[in-house]
Every structure is written in structure tokens, then in C-alpha cells.
Design an enzyme around this catalytic site. Structure first.
Site, PDB file in Angstrom:
ATOM      1  N   VAL A 198      23.385 -27.051  30.662  1.00  0.00           N
ATOM      2  CA  VAL A 198      22.578 -26.476  31.744  1.00  0.00           C
ATOM      3  C   VAL A 198      21.376 -27.370  32.039  1.00  0.00           C
ATOM      4  CG1 VAL A 198      21.160 -24.512  32.454  1.00  0.00           C
ATOM      5  CG2 VAL A 198      23.323 -24.125  31.254  1.00  0.00           C
ATOM      6  N   PRO A 223      14.965 -31.850  20.496  1.00  0.00           N
ATOM      7  CA  PRO A 223      15.331 -32.745  19.390  1.00  0.00           C
ATOM      8  C   PRO A 223      16.531 -33.605  19.795  1.00  0.00           C
ATOM      9  CG  PRO A 223      14.940 -30.523  18.584  1.00  0.00           C
ATOM     10  CD  PRO A 223      14.947 -30.440  20.077  1.00  0.00           C
ATOM     11  N   GLY A 244      19.981 -32.306  19.727  1.00  0.00           N
ATOM     12  CA  GLY A 244      20.396 -31.276  20.682  1.00  0.00           C
ATOM     13  C   GLY A 244      20.738 -31.808  22.059  1.00  0.00           C
ATOM     14  N   ASP A 265      19.336 -18.398  33.237  1.00  0.00           N
ATOM     15  CA  ASP A 265      20.112 -17.190  32.951  1.00  0.00           C
ATOM     16  C   ASP A 265      19.246 -15.966  32.630  1.00  0.00           C
ATOM     17  OD1 ASP A 265      22.685 -16.136  32.978  1.00  0.00           O
ATOM     18  OD2 ASP A 265      22.847 -16.174  30.791  1.00  0.00           O
TER      19      ASP A 265
END
Length: 235
Positions: free
Chosen positions: A33, A53, A56, A116
Site C-alpha cells: 500500500v 525499518p 519492512g 484503510d
């Protein structure tokens, strides 16, 4: 009397083309996303910083970091990251941390989008069709992103393939017209004349129009009649 005016339909969003060129957009997160949000911001010529990080980052975000397309802060979000931010896009799988980002943005009056979570958004992302300068966005106001994508594809399928090129040429003609007729009071005449060109010329003619054609056409704007000849007549 009321029938003369459009009916108010509440519950919508104010859809605008937000100019973020050279603005600082902070993206919190580095997944799929976030990658989409980053691309939207880069397409609008924003200066993007990603806080996440390194472990990620997905492949796309990692690529943009390695190419220097975005700045990267290799750690989790901290409140100090908001300093200098003009917009915040948060896309992390941690509701509590996301809400913290949202509250901090509200305190600092920084427009934010928490992916979201519609109640924690100052604005929504729609489904966008892009063809050069042409951008068509479909928004469901946070109710159905997938449906927005379906509607956008249907709209895009009805558009000519050369629409973007035609718009680029019209934009160039408009710039030239402002040089020929720079005075503010000529604004209404300029607008009416440009509308006439767009309405009377075919899309193919607008695509084919070159700089010489534009210069010849502008001579007619300056004439007493202000007529709009066809491309064939110009040549």
C-alpha cells in the site's frame, strides 16, 4: 425557483487536483500500500520521505530507496518525523500506531491519510487513469476501492488512445495564446476562443497540430473576425 439550481447531494468529498510539487510528503510504512502511495506522490513531483525499518520495505519501495527517488529513515515512526511535513500518508498494519500518527497530525494541522481507516483520513485516494497530462479519478468516498477500480477501467476503455497527446498540444496552444494576448481583460475572449478550437477541431487534428499550425492559428485569433479555420484550411 429551486428547480433552476443543482440539488445538493451531501456525503461527498471535495475532489480537487492537489498540487504537491516540491512539497514534503512523509510516508509511514514500506509495504504494498505504501508503494502505491509513494508512486502517486512521485508522479506529482513531491519530495518523499519513507519511515520504515529496512526489513519492512517491499521490493518496489526498496528499489525507489536504492535509486534515490525517495529519502529513507531506517526505523519505526517517531513524532519528530512530522517536522517539516506538508502531508502524511500512513500505511502500516498496526491500528494503535496508525491512530497515534493520525492524532499527532491533527494536533499539528498536517493533512493525513491513514490507509484503510476512513474516519482517520483528511482525504481519500481514488482509482486513477493516467494518459500524459490527463488524469481521471474515480472515488467511492472510502466505501469501495475495488468498485472504484472497476468503474475507472470502464471509463478508460471509452477514451481514445491519443487523448493525452491532444491535451498536450492544446496546453501548448494555450501557453502561446497567453503570450499573444497577455492582458487580464482578454481572459473571457481567450477562454471562448480556446473552447471554440476544442469543440470545432477533431481529436485527430488536435494530435496532428504542430507549432507552425499553432502560430498560423493564433494569427486568426488576432484578426478582426476571430474565426477558427480547420487544420486543412490552415495548411
Amino acid at each position: 425557483m429551486s428547480q433552476k439550481f443543482p440539488k445538493v447531494q451531501g456525503g461527498g468529498s471535495l475532489i480537487v487536483a492537489w498540487q504537491v510539487k516540491s512539497k514534503h510528503v512523509l510516508v509511514v510504512g514500506g509495504g504494498e500500500v505504501a508503494a502505491g502511495r509513494i508512486l502517486h506522490a512521485l508522479n506529482a513531483d513531491a519530495q518523499v520521505t519513507v519511515v520504515c525499518p529496512a526489513s519492512g520495505l517491499n521490493d518496489e519501495v526498496a528499489f525507489r530507496v536504492s535509486e534515490g527517488q525517495v529519502s529513507h529513515i531506517d526505523r519505526n515512526f517517531e513524532p519528530s518525523d512530522l517536522e517539516g511535513a506538508d502531508m502524511v500518508l500512513c500505511a502500516i498494519d498496526d491500528p494503535e500506531a496508525s491512530t497515534t500518527v493520525w492524532k499527532l497530525c491533527k494536533e499539528k494541522r498536517i493533512p493525513a491519510n491513514i490507509a484503510d481507516v476512513p474516519p482517520e483520513c483528511d482525504f481519500y485516494f481514488g482509482s486513477v487513469h493516467r494518459d500524459g497530462p490527463l488524469q481521471v479519478m474515480v472515488s467511492t468516498n472510502g466505501n469501495g476501492p475495488k468498485l472504484a477500480s472497476i468503474v475507472r477501467k470502464k471509463i478508460a476503455a471509452t477514451l481514445p488512445g491519443n487523448m493525452g497527446a491532444a491535451i498536450e498540444n492544446v496546453g501548448e496552444l494555450r501557453k502561446k495564446l497567453r503570450v499573444v494576448a497577455p492582458r487580464t481583460e482578454e481572459g473571457p475572449k481567450r477562454m471562448k476562443w480556446m473552447s471554440g478550437v476544442c469543440e470545432s477541431w477533431s481529436l485527430d487534428d488536435l494530435v496532428e497540430m504542430n507549432e507552425n499550425d499553432m502560430d498560423r492559428l493564433l494569427r486568426h485569433y488576432e484578426s478582426e473576425s476571430g474565426e477558427i479555420p480547420t487544420l486543412k484550411e490552415l495548411r
